[in-house]
Scaffold this motif. Sequence first.
Motif, mmCIF file in Angstrom:
data_model
loop_
_atom_site.group_PDB
_atom_site.id
_atom_site.type_symbol
_atom_site.label_atom_id
_atom_site.label_comp_id
_atom_site.label_asym_id
_atom_site.label_seq_id
_atom_site.Cartn_x
_atom_site.Cartn_y
_atom_site.Cartn_z
ATOM 1 N N LEU A 32 0.825 -1.211 0.000
ATOM 2 C CA LEU A 32 0.000 0.000 0.000
ATOM 3 C C LEU A 32 0.857 1.259 0.000
ATOM 4 C CD1 LEU A 32 -2.815 -1.059 2.487
ATOM 5 C CD2 LEU A 32 -2.961 -0.888 -0.001
ATOM 6 N N VAL A 33 2.002 1.220 0.690
ATOM 7 C CA VAL A 33 2.896 2.373 0.671
ATOM 8 C C VAL A 33 3.438 2.605 -0.737
ATOM 9 C CG1 VAL A 33 5.159 3.185 1.440
ATOM 10 C CG2 VAL A 33 3.534 2.313 3.099
ATOM 11 N N LEU A 34 3.772 1.543 -1.450
ATOM 12 C CA LEU A 34 4.230 1.687 -2.829
ATOM 13 C C LEU A 34 3.190 2.384 -3.694
ATOM 14 C CD1 LEU A 34 5.933 -1.771 -3.559
ATOM 15 C CD2 LEU A 34 7.056 0.450 -3.359
ATOM 16 N N HIS A 35 1.920 2.096 -3.449
ATOM 17 C CA HIS A 35 0.859 2.644 -4.284
ATOM 18 C C HIS A 35 0.421 4.039 -3.855
ATOM 19 C CE1 HIS A 35 -0.414 -0.450 -7.185
ATOM 20 N NE2 HIS A 35 0.115 -1.289 -6.330
ATOM 21 N N PHE A 36 0.566 4.393 -2.583
ATOM 22 C CA PHE A 36 -0.025 5.644 -2.106
ATOM 23 C C PHE A 36 0.959 6.561 -1.383
ATOM 24 C CE2 PHE A 36 -3.589 2.611 -2.260
ATOM 25 C CZ PHE A 36 -4.436 3.306 -3.120
ATOM 26 N N TRP B 98 1.156 10.449 -10.936
ATOM 27 C CA TRP B 98 1.438 9.199 -11.662
ATOM 28 C C TRP B 98 2.198 8.196 -10.793
ATOM 29 C CZ3 TRP B 98 6.685 8.345 -12.206
ATOM 30 C CH2 TRP B 98 7.502 9.456 -12.051
ATOM 31 N N LEU B 99 2.799 8.662 -9.695
ATOM 32 C CA LEU B 99 3.467 7.747 -8.773
ATOM 33 C C LEU B 99 2.476 7.006 -7.872
ATOM 34 C CD1 LEU B 99 6.544 9.903 -7.701
ATOM 35 C CD2 LEU B 99 6.538 7.904 -9.208
ATOM 36 N N SER B 100 1.215 7.387 -7.912
ATOM 37 C CA SER B 100 0.148 6.678 -7.196
ATOM 38 C C SER B 100 -0.785 6.082 -8.237
ATOM 39 C CB SER B 100 -0.616 7.630 -6.266
ATOM 40 O OG SER B 100 0.220 8.101 -5.232
ATOM 41 N N PRO B 101 -0.496 4.857 -8.696
ATOM 42 C CA PRO B 101 -1.180 4.309 -9.876
ATOM 43 C C PRO B 101 -2.695 4.258 -9.768
ATOM 44 C CG PRO B 101 0.737 2.979 -9.308
ATOM 45 C CD PRO B 101 0.541 3.943 -8.192
ATOM 46 N N THR B 102 -3.216 3.839 -8.619
ATOM 47 C CA THR B 102 -4.668 3.707 -8.502
ATOM 48 C C THR B 102 -5.351 5.061 -8.652
ATOM 49 O OG1 THR B 102 -4.360 1.812 -7.022
ATOM 50 C CG2 THR B 102 -6.540 2.842 -7.060
ATOM 51 N N VAL B 103 -4.823 6.072 -7.996
ATOM 52 C CA VAL B 103 -5.401 7.417 -8.104
ATOM 53 C C VAL B 103 -5.284 7.930 -9.535
ATOM 54 C CG1 VAL B 103 -5.253 9.781 -7.247
ATOM 55 C CG2 VAL B 103 -4.850 7.869 -5.691
#
Length: 662
Positions: A179-183, A213-218
């Motif tokens: 989750l840290v990687l994604h957010f 772009w570093l937060s893929p889901t967002v």
Amino acid sequence: MQSRTSFFNGTLLRKNLTRFWPLWGMASFVGALFPLALVMEFLRNRHFELTQIDLAGAYYSVAADAVPVLSLIYGVLCAMAVWNYLYGARSVSMMHTMPIRREGLLATGFLSGMAMMLIPYGVTGVLCVLVSLVTGAFSLEALLVTVLVVLGESFFYFATATFAAFLTGNLFAMPAIYLVLHFLEVILDSLFSMLGQGFLTGVAGSYSGALEWLSPTVYLENTVWIDRVVEERLVNQAPYSSYYDYVTTEIHLRGLWVVGVYVLVGVALLGLTYLLYRRRRSESAGDVVAAPWLRPVFRVVVTLLAALPGGMALYEIFWRSFQYSPYYQALPMAVCMCVAGLIGWYAAAMLLAKSLRVFRGSWKGAVAVVVCCAAVCGAMHTDVLGVAARVPNAEDVARIELRVAGNSYTLDAGEEDALIAQVVELHRAVVQDLDYLREKEAELYDQPLTQEDEETLGEATTWIRLEYTLANGQHLERSYDLFITRDRMAQAGTYDYLLDALVNGEAMKAVRLHDGDPDYTLTGGYVSTNRGGSYDLGSREAEAIAAAVRRDAANGTWGTYEWFDSSDAHDYAIEMELTFAYQRQDSSGASYTSNDWITIRVRPEMTETVDCLLRLGLVTEADLVTRAELYPEDYAEQTVALSTPQSGIVVTEENNSVAVVG
């Protein structure tokens, strides 16, 4: 017989699928409920119709909105199932003694996880195709696009979950790292924005999205969008019930290039995972961080995530509650951040060492944490980067969303260039007076302005928010609580003067009513009186009223904002609102239809508007009473005694002047 090593093991693949069948089986069951519910609706309702456009819209809605979130959650569950052997000393030793190379274990595990990722989507997709064939709504284009999106995002999310799985040797740490990687970008962006808002005047404390772009889901949620081509069509024609509706004639899914880019990122992460696995020690099972070179990164991230929110929380509890000021004070905030940062630093050290004895010889790291926290607070306090003073050039602005004086304005380059230049000039004047604003904010906290101060002393406060969209796609947001006075409003060049010239200018009044703007269509509104009458306006009635309001604006009887008189005592007791529909494009280029509205305060001097309301039969002569006349008990006389009766000095409001009677 010579033994062989294999790069793939079918038995291990089958074992993974059969061992974890409750995971993908339950997900398949939940996914199958949606097409089955559609079948039940079709059987229950004989008049139920499903067109290709409807089904394509449903596919694209799932692909654009649901798949990123579902894949984010489901991907980590599948990865925890497939790679769970990495987190136990006995299980990892057993797997590494099997006649399968690590490349084979990686390939087999990844294919197992991808199979578990795709089986629920496959079951749901097949059922949806069957439903579409039965109802005659099958769309090959929508199906292929949705399949590609599902395949691409499933691959990316499971690849990132696999990468996170090989960064740690602890099952409980794995989802946290994932989750840290994604957010991490969203978290740090929001935290630094909140900290900046506390130090810098006007800086918004909301997420900026500068590196989204570093937060893929967002980024996927905001970039992949549905493009609908809408036409207005006559739905029902009857003598008294004819009406039009907006009908979607074409539908497409845009922004698919982002999915392709993240697929390439997933391939790169798989390559990094392979390199990590080749050098991974079996003894790292149970470690929070499996790779030694990643341990300093882990400590820095944990320290950051502790120092920023922890420091602000400690400041609110132990300092601001007793020494309140509108802005953070650098020294107390630095102390609070140092305390929270040191807690995070040593907590990370304890997790890495799996021991509480981490203090001996750690003074160098502790000093570095203190220095960094103090440097961050010092940089924020002095604004070394010039964030608060940043004002874009007018020629670099593509759009401004302006909120001021109870209204919202959208100014587009090429259409309202003169107004954009005025807004930028106003913003520069505000920035030049930031020290003055901070002093006034501190004074107003101790002694807030009253309504009598606004009306008799000529002092007031107002709020303004600026949201710039620049030509390069960047965004800049600022908001200010402005202290304004009559004296400064009469001085050219002050922000008070420029604010009044902007808001009460003829061009801004036209923008307020969207006069001449082809993007806006007047759709209706409502009129209600305090005597019980209430009417929804049709487009023709609304246009007639808007035209009357424009005539009043030209006559100078509407549109002038009273900065020092917030009372509605002299307004008619009539509520009136006009609504507009408009076509816009968001930051990703997506077209959308939305609504805007304006509340019209009706006053006796607005003769054109009043005559129009009377002609349309929306109000009567009996409704033309002011709020002060209708509710005299709620509106006191506009006469205020500013001193004790013994002094014999009374100040009254008369023609915006001060009369002293003694």
